[in-house]
Design an enzyme around this catalytic site. Structure first.
Site, PDB file in Angstrom:
ATOM      1  N   ASN A 151     131.813  77.074 -15.445  1.00 37.03           N
ATOM      2  CA  ASN A 151     131.215  77.452 -16.732  1.00 37.03           C
ATOM      3  C   ASN A 151     132.222  77.615 -17.871  1.00 37.03           C
ATOM      4  O   ASN A 151     131.894  77.418 -19.032  1.00 37.03           O
ATOM      5  CB  ASN A 151     130.355  78.712 -16.588  1.00 37.03           C
ATOM      6  N   TYR A 152     133.455  77.983 -17.535  1.00 36.44           N
ATOM      7  CA  TYR A 152     134.533  78.034 -18.531  1.00 36.44           C
ATOM      8  C   TYR A 152     135.741  77.302 -17.945  1.00 36.44           C
ATOM      9  O   TYR A 152     136.746  77.916 -17.592  1.00 36.44           O
ATOM     10  CB  TYR A 152     134.874  79.486 -18.899  1.00 36.44           C
ATOM     11  N   LYS A 174     143.082  74.399  -8.559  1.00 32.45           N
ATOM     12  CA  LYS A 174     141.885  73.712  -8.059  1.00 32.45           C
ATOM     13  C   LYS A 174     140.705  74.040  -8.974  1.00 32.45           C
ATOM     14  O   LYS A 174     140.202  75.157  -8.964  1.00 32.45           O
ATOM     15  CB  LYS A 174     141.569  74.158  -6.627  1.00 32.45           C
ATOM     16  N   GLU A 247     137.108  87.179  -9.381  1.00 29.67           N
ATOM     17  CA  GLU A 247     136.091  87.407 -10.403  1.00 29.67           C
ATOM     18  C   GLU A 247     134.833  86.694  -9.939  1.00 29.67           C
ATOM     19  O   GLU A 247     134.789  85.467  -9.897  1.00 29.67           O
ATOM     20  CB  GLU A 247     136.557  86.863 -11.756  1.00 29.67           C
ATOM     21  N   CYS A 281     128.869  85.034 -16.003  1.00 30.82           N
ATOM     22  CA  CYS A 281     128.821  86.208 -15.126  1.00 30.82           C
ATOM     23  C   CYS A 281     128.551  87.472 -15.936  1.00 30.82           C
ATOM     24  O   CYS A 281     127.997  88.441 -15.425  1.00 30.82           O
ATOM     25  CB  CYS A 281     130.104  86.333 -14.314  1.00 30.82           C
ATOM     26  N   THR A 282     128.931  87.473 -17.222  1.00 30.54           N
ATOM     27  CA  THR A 282     128.729  88.640 -18.076  1.00 30.54           C
ATOM     28  C   THR A 282     127.447  88.557 -18.897  1.00 30.54           C
ATOM     29  O   THR A 282     127.229  89.372 -19.792  1.00 30.54           O
ATOM     30  CB  THR A 282     129.909  88.830 -19.037  1.00 30.54           C
TER      31      THR A 282
END
Length: 471
Positions: A151-152, A174, A247, A281-282
């Site tokens: 996602n980022y 990776k 994370e 995730c946030t």
């Protein structure tokens, strides 16, 4: 369609095997990357180990200079990076470019902070030990395995790579499969920045074939991973002898405790819930409030949601396809479960393959999956609870503990409630979010372990080495 090769010991690897990366919007191949084998992975780690001692001995100022040149190369190529990002993860072109520029700013801050990682000096006199001076310096841990999510793919890659390198570590990187094109492009740009051989290696391929081989290599001194709970737990289980920073996921609640600024609350909640189609995730993943407040808040949420545009990332729409059909099917299952159990679908609930219209679900009860499971998509449940202590309990009963938001003009009450919420961070009168990047970032429970952020990453990727002078 472009082919992107893995990078090992300063050389691009072409073994004739390729992994295709799909464009989630066009549903066609966006590009392909080298599909490495076990022997390639071993070569990458041995190259990183061989280069580490010499790299750590390189003066800090010279390491910073090289990484600043790298930063300039990244900025020069920002449009290409953003275009590749959009093609493989369906993030809007505008947001992809923002991610690149934000990351360049993060690199600048990191390089400046590295200059301030000064030794700790102390005497032993407080313990009655005279004639002793201790000098404790931060030194590199060695070989860092950095694993980034889809996602980022740029920001969360460089947030690991740059702190590791500037402190004298070498890196095996990776990227996630969706994100591999950007990851391999970072490798290409590192060559343009004249990185010494072996200090930065990019390994790509099918996770099911090389995942465990990558995370259990004996050369690893530390793993920094961002991704799913299942993979993170697998790394914990199989790589438990390594230093870990993980994370993982979140089920971030927004507790709305008053109705004094509902227009602002609604905007913050919708921005927090639906940014990048909720694939953060946030992201705010549930609203918890009273019936009285919800009756006023819901129309404002609907107004804000109806302003969101849906469609192509190439046209900078607000809501773009989720990463793949499997994810879309999972999200639809959560919505269907809630609907079956008498939740009210107020807006959305429209699916076209992996494109999902922003969906607001009211009257969600605790027996519904969407109350507890992380959707990673553009859906937002509202849970109506009359008692503040029960709101706190529901927030804390989650197996996640990343972030939360508390909306309340009574700052005393907001702080009291925030202190009772078991997450890494609580945001008062603002959406949950990772940034600014200089802040410590952490989760508890299934949301991860260890701390990230600029200074915290520099610390986590180093250890103390002490010298005691007796005089």
């Amino acid at each position: 369609m472009k082919e992107y090769k893995a990078l090992i010991n300063g050389e691009f690897i072409n073994n004739g095997e390729w992994l295709e990366v799909l464009d989630p919007f066009k549903n066609e191949v966006a590009g392909k990357v080298t599909a490495l084998k076990a022997e390639d992975i071993e070569h990458a780690f041995k190259s990183a180990r061989a280069a580490q001692e010499s790299w750590e001995k390189t003066d800090l100022v010279k390491r910073i200079e090289l990484l600043h040149n790298f930063r300039n190369v990244l900025l020069k190529n920002k449009d290409e990076i953003a275009a590749v990002m959009t093609s493989e993860i369906s993030k809007s072109l505008k947001d992809s470019l923002t991610e690149v520029v934000r990351t360049v700013e993060l690199i600048d801050f990191t390089l400046e902070e590295a200059k301030r990682m000064e030794p700790l000096s102390m005497t032993g006199e407080g313990m009655g030990a005279k004639n002793k001076i201790g000098i404790f310096s931060r030194v590199a841990k060695g070989v860092i395995l950095a694993i980034s999510p889809f996602n980022y793919p740029f920001n969360l890659a460089l947030a690991k790579i740059v702190p590791a390198l500037v402190m004298g570590n070498t890196v095996v990187f990776k990227p996630a499969t969706a994100g591999s094109l950007v990851g391999a492009l970072i490798g290409e740009l590192s060559i343009q920045a004249n990185f010494p051989k072996g200090i930065f290696n990019v390994v790509t391929g099918r996770g099911r074939e090389i995942g465990d081989i990558i995370t259990t290599n004996k050369e690893i001194d530390m793993i920094s991973f961002t991704g799913s709970v299942s993979i993170g737990n697998n790394i914990k289980e199989k790589g438990s002898s390594k230093d870990l920073v993980l994370e993982l996921g979140g089920k971030d609640p927004a507790l709305v405790l008053d109705d004094l600024d509902l227009h602002n609350y609604a905007k913050q909640i919708v921005d927090g819930a639906f940014g990048y189609s909720g694939q953060r995730c946030t992201a705010i993943k549930r609203v918890i409030t009273t019936n009285k407040i919800a009756d006023k808040l819901v129309p404002l949420l609907i107004d804000n949601i109806n302003k969101l545009t849906v469609g192509s990332p190439y046209e900078n729409k607000d809501i773009t396809p989720v990463i793949d059909q499997k994810s879309a099917d999972f999200i639809k299952g959560l919505v269907d479960d809630a609907k079956t159990k008498k939740a009210k679908i107020l807006v959305g609930n429209k699916f076209e393959k992996n494109l999902i219209w922003p969906t607001l679900i009211d009257n969600v009860t605790l027996d519904m999956k969407v109350a507890w499971e992380e959707p990673f998509g553009p859906i937002l449940p509202i849970i109506r609870i009359e008692d503040i202590n029960e709101m706190i309990k529901i927030s804390n009963d989650s197996n996640f503990g990343l972030q939360a938001s508390v909306f309340c003009k009574d700052i005393s009450l907001a702080i009291q409630v925030s202190k009772k919420i078991k997450t890494g961070t609580v945001n008062i009168n603002g959406k949950s979010q990772r940034g600014p990047d200089c802040f410590p970032f952490l989760g508890i429970k299934d949301s991860g372990q260890g701390v990230q952020g600029v200074k915290e990453s520099l610390i986590s990727m180093t250890r103390y080495h002490g010298i005691v002078i007796n005089y």
